[in-house]
Design a protein around this motif. Structure first.
Motif, mmCIF file in Angstrom:
data_model
loop_
_atom_site.group_PDB
_atom_site.id
_atom_site.type_symbol
_atom_site.label_atom_id
_atom_site.label_comp_id
_atom_site.label_asym_id
_atom_site.label_seq_id
_atom_site.Cartn_x
_atom_site.Cartn_y
_atom_site.Cartn_z
ATOM 1 N N ASP A 224 0.816 -1.214 0.000
ATOM 2 C CA ASP A 224 0.000 0.000 0.000
ATOM 3 C C ASP A 224 0.853 1.269 0.000
ATOM 4 O O ASP A 224 0.360 2.351 -0.304
ATOM 5 C CB ASP A 224 -0.924 0.026 1.225
ATOM 6 N N ASP A 225 2.117 1.142 0.409
ATOM 7 C CA ASP A 225 3.028 2.281 0.412
ATOM 8 C C ASP A 225 4.450 1.749 0.292
ATOM 9 O O ASP A 225 4.668 0.551 0.044
ATOM 10 C CB ASP A 225 2.836 3.163 1.653
ATOM 11 N N LEU A 226 5.442 2.612 0.479
ATOM 12 C CA LEU A 226 6.835 2.245 0.237
ATOM 13 C C LEU A 226 7.544 1.615 1.427
ATOM 14 O O LEU A 226 8.621 1.034 1.265
ATOM 15 C CB LEU A 226 7.623 3.507 -0.182
ATOM 16 N N ARG A 227 6.991 1.707 2.601
ATOM 17 C CA ARG A 227 7.726 1.327 3.811
ATOM 18 C C ARG A 227 8.228 -0.123 3.829
ATOM 19 O O ARG A 227 9.351 -0.377 4.285
ATOM 20 C CB ARG A 227 6.881 1.634 5.047
ATOM 21 N N PRO A 228 7.471 -1.101 3.320
ATOM 22 C CA PRO A 228 7.986 -2.483 3.360
ATOM 23 C C PRO A 228 9.243 -2.713 2.513
ATOM 24 O O PRO A 228 9.919 -3.731 2.690
ATOM 25 C CB PRO A 228 6.799 -3.306 2.819
#
Length: 236
Positions: A224-228
């Motif tokens: 859902d976003d870049l953090r992983p």
């Protein structure tokens, strides 16, 4: 494995448009004309992605002229009179007409973490001649080892040339490279065919990606976003 290189798409992945500037659809509507969404998609996406344009990529002037000729063709197919079409092209070419790009809230922090891990990073984008200026406006330019625009290379994702150029400039091993983007045919299927590991980012606020259904691929990281991404680069 821990990935040592991450290549990002730009629009819809690291940054989004701020909503400013001029919209062709709005300009036409104000003048009593309609822009067919299927025709617009052909102009900006389906009829352009994967193509080459070497002559247009000789210089910024060549590229701007090529863009204008394509826009005039689109307006002609939309039954817009030549004089009005020319007027609209001039309006849309002004710097103030473009609006600005603004980074997603997670972008800078993730990029900082990747740099602290020693990961080399790049942008590989289907964009115009002024990609560096757009990145600078988004306050992200300090994060990247290289920046690659399709406008300079003469080929648009998912054409092989743009991936090969980016990997070569980075001296990167595809097996240790992540390619992160929001468009399935350009950022997932294309990189996968070149031995990279793709990451599909689908932000809740971003428009749907119609290319995903047309190009199904199994076993893809979907976030859902870049953090992983940081975890993928720090894993043993």
């Amino acid at each position: 494995m821990a990935f040592t290189t991450v290549i990002f798409d730009f629009y819809g992945t690291l940054a989004e448009h701020d909503g400013g500037g001029l919209s062709l659809a709005t300009l036409l509507r104000e003048r009593g004309y309609q822009l067919d969404p299927n025709l617009a998609r052909e102009y900006w996406q389906d009829g352009l992605d994967g193509t080459t344009h070497d002559e247009a990529s000789q210089s910024r002037d060549h590229y701007t002229a090529w863009q204008r000729s394509r826009l005039l063709s689109l307006l002609d197919r939309s039954a817009v009179p030549t004089d009005l079409a020319t007027e609209l092209c001039v309006m849309l070419e002004r710097p103030a007409a473009q609006g600005s790009m603004t980074p997603y809230r997670d972008a800078s922090g993730v990029l900082h973490e990747l740099r602290s891990l020693g990961v080399q990073t790049a942008i590989c984008s289907n964009w115009g001649w002024d990609l560096r200026e757009a990145i600078a406006a988004s306050n992200l330019p300090q994060h990247f080892d290289i920046v690659v625009s399709s406008a300079w290379i003469g080929a648009r994702k998912p054409h092989p040339r743009i991936y090969e150029h980016t990997l070569r400039e980075l001296a990167a091993d595809p097996k240790s490279t992540l390619f992160v983007g929001d468009t399935w045919n350009c950022d997932i299927a294309g990189p996968l065919a070149h031995g990279m590991t793709p990451v599909y980012v689908r932000r809740a606020t971003h428009e749907p990606d119609h290319t995903r259904l047309a190009n199904p691929v199994d076993h893809v990281h979907i976030f859902d976003d870049l953090r992983p991404i940081v975890n993928l680069c720090s894993a043993e």
